[in-house]
Scaffold this motif. Structure first.
Motif, PDB file in Angstrom:
ATOM      1  N   ILE A 175     -91.341 -13.932 -65.668  1.00 55.52           N
ATOM      2  CA  ILE A 175     -91.586 -12.492 -65.765  1.00 55.52           C
ATOM      3  C   ILE A 175     -92.618 -12.094 -64.717  1.00 55.52           C
ATOM      4  O   ILE A 175     -93.683 -12.699 -64.626  1.00 55.52           O
ATOM      5  CB  ILE A 175     -92.091 -12.104 -67.167  1.00 55.52           C
ATOM      6  CG1 ILE A 175     -91.024 -12.356 -68.226  1.00 55.52           C
ATOM      7  CG2 ILE A 175     -92.525 -10.637 -67.191  1.00 55.52           C
ATOM      8  CD1 ILE A 175     -91.501 -12.132 -69.648  1.00 55.52           C
ATOM      9  N   ASP A 176     -92.267 -11.081 -63.925  1.00 62.32           N
ATOM     10  CA  ASP A 176     -93.227 -10.438 -63.025  1.00 62.32           C
ATOM     11  C   ASP A 176     -93.751  -9.221 -63.787  1.00 62.32           C
ATOM     12  O   ASP A 176     -93.115  -8.180 -63.838  1.00 62.32           O
ATOM     13  CB  ASP A 176     -92.538 -10.034 -61.720  1.00 62.32           C
ATOM     14  CG  ASP A 176     -93.490  -9.392 -60.708  1.00 62.32           C
ATOM     15  OD1 ASP A 176     -94.675  -9.212 -61.035  1.00 62.32           O
ATOM     16  OD2 ASP A 176     -93.040  -9.057 -59.600  1.00 62.32           O
ATOM     17  N   THR A 215     -87.533 -11.507 -64.537  1.00 67.24           N
ATOM     18  CA  THR A 215     -87.530 -10.194 -65.166  1.00 67.24           C
ATOM     19  C   THR A 215     -88.703  -9.396 -64.620  1.00 67.24           C
ATOM     20  O   THR A 215     -89.857  -9.827 -64.712  1.00 67.24           O
ATOM     21  CB  THR A 215     -87.654 -10.309 -66.698  1.00 67.24           C
ATOM     22  OG1 THR A 215     -86.537 -11.039 -67.207  1.00 67.24           O
ATOM     23  CG2 THR A 215     -87.679  -8.931 -67.352  1.00 67.24           C
ATOM     24  N   PHE A 216     -88.409  -8.250 -64.030  1.00 66.83           N
ATOM     25  CA  PHE A 216     -89.424  -7.365 -63.455  1.00 66.83           C
ATOM     26  C   PHE A 216     -89.770  -6.304 -64.492  1.00 66.83           C
ATOM     27  O   PHE A 216     -88.882  -5.589 -64.976  1.00 66.83           O
ATOM     28  CB  PHE A 216     -88.897  -6.702 -62.185  1.00 66.83           C
ATOM     29  CG  PHE A 216     -88.585  -7.656 -61.061  1.00 66.83           C
ATOM     30  CD1 PHE A 216     -89.483  -7.836 -60.022  1.00 66.83           C
ATOM     31  CD2 PHE A 216     -87.391  -8.373 -61.039  1.00 66.83           C
ATOM     32  CE1 PHE A 216     -89.206  -8.702 -58.969  1.00 66.83           C
ATOM     33  CE2 PHE A 216     -87.098  -9.243 -59.995  1.00 66.83           C
ATOM     34  CZ  PHE A 216     -88.008  -9.414 -58.962  1.00 66.83           C
ATOM     35  N   VAL A 217     -91.056  -6.190 -64.833  1.00 67.01           N
ATOM     36  CA  VAL A 217     -91.485  -5.276 -65.891  1.00 67.01           C
ATOM     37  C   VAL A 217     -92.608  -4.388 -65.375  1.00 67.01           C
ATOM     38  O   VAL A 217     -93.587  -4.880 -64.802  1.00 67.01           O
ATOM     39  CB  VAL A 217     -91.986  -6.045 -67.130  1.00 67.01           C
ATOM     40  CG1 VAL A 217     -92.354  -5.071 -68.244  1.00 67.01           C
ATOM     41  CG2 VAL A 217     -90.952  -7.041 -67.614  1.00 67.01           C
ATOM     42  N   ALA A 256     -91.584   4.094 -64.002  1.00 63.90           N
ATOM     43  CA  ALA A 256     -90.149   4.123 -63.684  1.00 63.90           C
ATOM     44  C   ALA A 256     -89.922   3.933 -62.195  1.00 63.90           C
ATOM     45  O   ALA A 256     -88.963   3.268 -61.770  1.00 63.90           O
ATOM     46  CB  ALA A 256     -89.542   5.445 -64.149  1.00 63.90           C
ATOM     47  N   MET A 257     -90.810   4.493 -61.376  1.00 66.79           N
ATOM     48  CA  MET A 257     -90.667   4.357 -59.931  1.00 66.79           C
ATOM     49  C   MET A 257     -90.909   2.925 -59.469  1.00 66.79           C
ATOM     50  O   MET A 257     -90.288   2.464 -58.497  1.00 66.79           O
ATOM     51  CB  MET A 257     -91.616   5.313 -59.214  1.00 66.79           C
ATOM     52  CG  MET A 257     -91.163   6.759 -59.253  1.00 66.79           C
ATOM     53  SD  MET A 257     -92.147   7.794 -58.154  1.00 66.79           S
ATOM     54  CE  MET A 257     -91.177   9.313 -58.154  1.00 66.79           C
ATOM     55  N   ALA A 258     -91.815   2.219 -60.130  1.00 64.43           N
ATOM     56  CA  ALA A 258     -92.050   0.814 -59.788  1.00 64.43           C
ATOM     57  C   ALA A 258     -90.815  -0.024 -60.088  1.00 64.43           C
ATOM     58  O   ALA A 258     -90.372  -0.830 -59.256  1.00 64.43           O
ATOM     59  CB  ALA A 258     -93.263   0.285 -60.552  1.00 64.43           C
ATOM     60  N   VAL A 259     -90.240   0.154 -61.264  1.00 62.81           N
ATOM     61  CA  VAL A 259     -89.054  -0.619 -61.644  1.00 62.81           C
ATOM     62  C   VAL A 259     -87.901  -0.324 -60.681  1.00 62.81           C
ATOM     63  O   VAL A 259     -87.191  -1.243 -60.242  1.00 62.81           O
ATOM     64  CB  VAL A 259     -88.661  -0.318 -63.100  1.00 62.81           C
ATOM     65  CG1 VAL A 259     -87.361  -1.022 -63.466  1.00 62.81           C
ATOM     66  CG2 VAL A 259     -89.772  -0.754 -64.054  1.00 62.81           C
ATOM     67  N   HIS A 285     -79.455 -12.625 -61.088  1.00 55.30           N
ATOM     68  CA  HIS A 285     -80.446 -13.457 -61.779  1.00 55.30           C
ATOM     69  C   HIS A 285     -81.664 -12.654 -62.216  1.00 55.30           C
ATOM     70  O   HIS A 285     -82.662 -13.243 -62.646  1.00 55.30           O
ATOM     71  CB  HIS A 285     -80.909 -14.594 -60.856  1.00 55.30           C
ATOM     72  CG  HIS A 285     -79.825 -15.533 -60.451  1.00 55.30           C
ATOM     73  ND1 HIS A 285     -79.483 -15.766 -59.128  1.00 55.30           N
ATOM     74  CD2 HIS A 285     -78.979 -16.290 -61.191  1.00 55.30           C
ATOM     75  CE1 HIS A 285     -78.496 -16.642 -59.074  1.00 55.30           C
ATOM     76  NE2 HIS A 285     -78.167 -16.977 -60.311  1.00 55.30           N
ATOM     77  N   CYS A 286     -81.604 -11.337 -62.093  1.00 54.44           N
ATOM     78  CA  CYS A 286     -82.775 -10.493 -62.352  1.00 54.44           C
ATOM     79  C   CYS A 286     -82.493  -9.467 -63.438  1.00 54.44           C
ATOM     80  O   CYS A 286     -81.359  -9.034 -63.635  1.00 54.44           O
ATOM     81  CB  CYS A 286     -83.186  -9.760 -61.073  1.00 54.44           C
ATOM     82  SG  CYS A 286     -83.646 -10.853 -59.713  1.00 54.44           S
ATOM     83  N   GLN A 287     -83.552  -9.093 -64.129  1.00 54.71           N
ATOM     84  CA  GLN A 287     -83.534  -7.965 -65.041  1.00 54.71           C
ATOM     85  C   GLN A 287     -84.684  -7.045 -64.659  1.00 54.71           C
ATOM     86  O   GLN A 287     -85.727  -7.507 -64.181  1.00 54.71           O
ATOM     87  CB  GLN A 287     -83.673  -8.419 -66.497  1.00 54.71           C
ATOM     88  CG  GLN A 287     -82.469  -9.185 -67.027  1.00 54.71           C
ATOM     89  CD  GLN A 287     -82.617  -9.522 -68.502  1.00 54.71           C
ATOM     90  OE1 GLN A 287     -83.714  -9.825 -68.970  1.00 54.71           O
ATOM     91  NE2 GLN A 287     -81.520  -9.486 -69.227  1.00 54.71           N
ATOM     92  N   PHE A 288     -84.501  -5.759 -64.907  1.00 62.30           N
ATOM     93  CA  PHE A 288     -85.506  -4.765 -64.524  1.00 62.30           C
ATOM     94  C   PHE A 288     -85.773  -3.901 -65.755  1.00 62.30           C
ATOM     95  O   PHE A 288     -84.867  -3.239 -66.269  1.00 62.30           O
ATOM     96  CB  PHE A 288     -85.000  -3.930 -63.346  1.00 62.30           C
ATOM     97  CG  PHE A 288     -84.635  -4.773 -62.155  1.00 62.30           C
ATOM     98  CD1 PHE A 288     -85.591  -5.106 -61.207  1.00 62.30           C
ATOM     99  CD2 PHE A 288     -83.343  -5.271 -62.012  1.00 62.30           C
ATOM    100  CE1 PHE A 288     -85.262  -5.897 -60.121  1.00 62.30           C
ATOM    101  CE2 PHE A 288     -83.011  -6.068 -60.928  1.00 62.30           C
ATOM    102  CZ  PHE A 288     -83.978  -6.382 -59.977  1.00 62.30           C
TER     103      PHE A 288
END
Length: 384
Positions: free
Chosen positions: A242-243, A265-267, A271-274, A291-294
């Motif tokens: 997780i980032d 996973t980017f958390v 909203a603009m960062a994601v 391979h990623c989730q946002f």
């Protein structure tokens, strides 16, 4: 925390989010909210469709709901915010004050603004680029919609007024009251496009980073991330990573490049960062996008326990204008909950914040991976 407020002569119970924070000196509204609400209650008594931008914890939305309620009919409010936490706080405070949610449409910072509005109220954000982006959005609306902006007097500069003048009608300002000031302008229906998102090459790589207006260190690689990159993991292990507080995603992006079998996973609560993180993976490592989730979220709230191998984090030490460590502490607690036994939390922080002591108390261990005059990189392991 719970606080009692009187806004435009109406009492409210308001909570600042997250609810668990312990700093009782912070409240869920400020003098700029008070000033703005007093003004519109006197000058705008018959509006029905209101656009509300940057309402930090829902104080404006609660008060406006009450101000313009007629024969049990509530006004139509369009709540626009980049922050997951602010939106959650608004929902909570509306319910706390027995106000339904059905009259409010909740929009994030990247959605198209509604055109059929009678009044626009805006809390001036700390980020000048984000303000310019929002004013550019407003420039596309029909002409002659009043815009009433509010902020701390010390944060309304000549450059702020120039931004209003560039995108809207020539602004006027109020006298300062309780160290706050109002700006009066209106839409002109002379559309000006936003310059955002911006992009720039990531030093020492072939990558290009894309950044929306409200992303931290939007115009260049921040010095903390630059130092942290030297201490990111590498290898072929198929880790779930997780980032946390991902910003534009540069940390997770570099980790994906070094770990070909990892899932990231980017958390972020922005909203603009994601959106920036997702665009950066898609642009620079499109083959790894699957391979990623946002995730747009309040830290790791509602993440499954014992589900993650590694959390990478550069925790913030402020919330809006308030200097506070409660977000970092929330990140550490939720990381511990989310990590598997043997999993690692790896962070970078300013040396003066003394995260080492906090992490030692929470995890029972803490290792210094590296430091310089300004930053330290720390690693802790979750043990059963």
């Amino acid at each position: 925390m719970t606080t009692d407020a009187v806004l435009a002569n109406h009492p409210f119970t308001l909570h600042r989010f997250p609810l668990e924070q312990k700093n009782r000196s912070l409240q869920a509204w400020d003098s700029a909210d008070e000033y703005l609400l007093d003004y519109i209650s006197e000058e705008y008594q018959s509006v029905r469709n209101i656009l509300v931008l940057n309402d930090s914890f829902g104080a404006l939305s609660c008060a406006i709901s009450t101000l313009y309620q007629q024969d049990e009919q509530l006004p139509c409010i369009h709540f626009v915010n980049d922050s997951f936490v602010s939106t959650a706080a608004c929902r909570h405070n509306l319910k706390e004050n027995q106000l339904p949610l059905t009259h409010i449409s909740f929009l994030d910072s990247l959605e198209t603004l509604p055109h059929a509005v009678d009044l626009i109220v805006l809390k001036i954000p700390k980020n000048a680029g984000y303000l310019q982006h929002q004013l550019a959005q407003l420039s596309h609306l029909p002409a002659d919609i009043p815009v009433i902006a509010a902020g701390k007097a010390k944060e309304i500069h000549t450059s702020t007024l120039k931004s209003f003048n560039h995108f809207l009608s020539e602004p006027k300002t109020s006298l300062a009251v309780k160290k706050s000031r109002l700006i009066f302008s209106s839409t002109t229906n002379k559309p000006v496009n936003s310059k955002f998102p911006v992009s720039w090459p990531l030093e020492s790589t072939e990558m290009t980073l894309i950044n929306h207006a409200n992303v931290f260190s939007r115009d260049s690689l921040d010095i903390g991330a630059r130092f942290f990159i030297n201490y990111l993991p590498a290898g072929k292990k198929p880790l779930n990573i997780i980032d946390l507080g991902c910003g534009n995603g540069v940390i997770g992006l570099q980790t994906l490049k070094r770990m070909p079998n990892a899932k990231v996973t980017f958390v972020d609560e922005s909203a603009m960062a994601v959106a920036s993180a997702q665009q950066n993976v898609q642009h620079n490592l499109p083959e790894r996008l699957s391979h990623c989730q946002f995730t747009h979220n309040d830290c790791l709230t509602d993440f499954a326990p014992n589900s993650t191998d590694l959390v990478l984090c550069n925790p913030p030490f402020h919330q809006a204008q308030a200097i506070t460590d409660h977000i970092a502490w929330q990140m550490f607690l939720q990381a511990k909950y989310t990590l598997r036994n043997g999993g690692e939390l790896r962070i970078i922080g300013n040396r003066h914040l003394d995260y080492q002591d906090k992490l030692q108390r929470l995890f029972g261990n803490c290792k210094v991976l590296g430091n310089n005059k300004k930053f330290t990189v720390l690693s802790v392991i979750k043990r059963s």
